[in-house]
Design an enzyme around this catalytic site. Sequence first.
Site, PDB file in Angstrom:
ATOM      1  N   ARG A   1       0.841  -1.189   0.000  1.00 55.40           N
ATOM      2  CA  ARG A   1       0.000   0.000   0.000  1.00 55.40           C
ATOM      3  C   ARG A   1       0.881   1.246   0.000  1.00 55.40           C
ATOM      4  NH1 ARG A   1      -3.513  -2.481  -1.780  1.00 55.40           N
ATOM      5  NH2 ARG A   1      -5.678  -2.737  -1.077  1.00 55.40           N
TER       6      ARG A   1
ATOM      7  N   HIS B   1      -1.572  -0.013  -9.994  1.00 54.22           N
ATOM      8  CA  HIS B   1      -2.175  -0.955  -9.020  1.00 54.22           C
ATOM      9  C   HIS B   1      -2.656  -2.236  -9.716  1.00 54.22           C
ATOM     10  CE1 HIS B   1      -4.175  -1.092  -4.817  1.00 54.22           C
ATOM     11  NE2 HIS B   1      -3.977  -2.315  -5.264  1.00 54.22           N
TER      12      HIS B   1
END
Length: 309
Positions: free
Chosen positions: A225, A273
């Site tokens: 993250r 991502h």
Amino acid sequence: MNILFYAKGLDTESWLTAIRSALPDSDTQLWSEQLEESWQADYALLWHPPVELFATQNSLKAIFNLGAGVDALLRLPGRPSEVPIIKLRNAGMDPWMFDYILYGVLHFGRNFDRYRQQQQQQLWQPHPSTAPNVRCIGILGLGALGQTIAQRFSQLGYRVQGWSRGPKCIEGVDTYSGLDYLDDFLGRCDVVVNLLPATAQTFHLLNADRLAQLRHDAVLINAGRGTTVDPDALNDALALGRLRGALLDVFHTEPLPANHPLWARQNVIITPHIAAPTLIKDALEQITADIQSLEQGLFVPRVDSTLGY
Ligand SMILES: NC(=O)c1ccc[n+]([C@@H]2O[C@H](COP(=O)([O-])OP(=O)(O)OC[C@H]3O[C@@H](n4cnc5c(N)ncnc54)[C@H](OP(=O)(O)O)[C@@H]3O)[C@@H](O)[C@H]2O)c1
């Protein structure tokens, strides 16, 4: 049994078809504001749901998060805190995550970053490479994904160390836990791989001081993250050449804003991502088995909302 589905950005039609096929005796509905208030779900399969979704659902036994990261769901206002959250535990993601990280390890480890620049100058100049068994890969986070990734690199002959909150024992991997060990851990890494979740404890864990512990030609791969890394400190470390380069899949703000300096850095590879996608078939295999266990009153691992993962 009633199943509620909502997944922002995923292929809704394919998911609904697959859920109805995996749970043929259930009534599966896509959430919308038009859904009858009298229709109450037993289980919700969700990815980035809207806040309104929970307002009329009062009978949920569990929420399944259609990904490994639960930070967005935990932050959602109006989420019924008493309803357990179950996340995907690998669910077929590890080969994808491994490929992604291996790409970064090879790109920098075999000097492809340098050769790409040299090609623009038509420069023919070999650089020495180090063998896998002298390169140290440090994996932050030894959960469902981190453990498997660590083992696979170890099997390829790399030196692998891993760091987690609680102690771990993984064959072929030197494991450490707790902040006391982190600085020394970072100092030994040629490649640091972040596979930590976004929590209050991991926020800006890799700040300027910690990045300064890294070797001068170390590489950062962030597929966990974005919030774990202080973006200004990372940008400074890259600009000053304190870090060799970075492969970055996750960011504080996604998409990464157009004016962000990381976009223009030669020694950074940015991906949107995509490191490890949620796979419908594998995800539903876990979810249907978990539902069966829950219906039988058996234990299913759930998210600890206090820890945030
Ligand atoms: N980029 C992508 O496409 C993509 C795809 C999938 C997942 N992800 C990210 O990858 C992360 C890892 O996934 P996962 O399924 O492996 O997660 P996980 O099973 O929840 O494992 C998390 C790991 O982090 C460790 N950890 C948590 N807080 C810590 C702290 N404060 N200090 C030290 N260690 C800490 C845990 O330690 P313990 O084992 O001791 O609890 C555990 O080993 C996810 O959270 C998600 O954000 C990204």
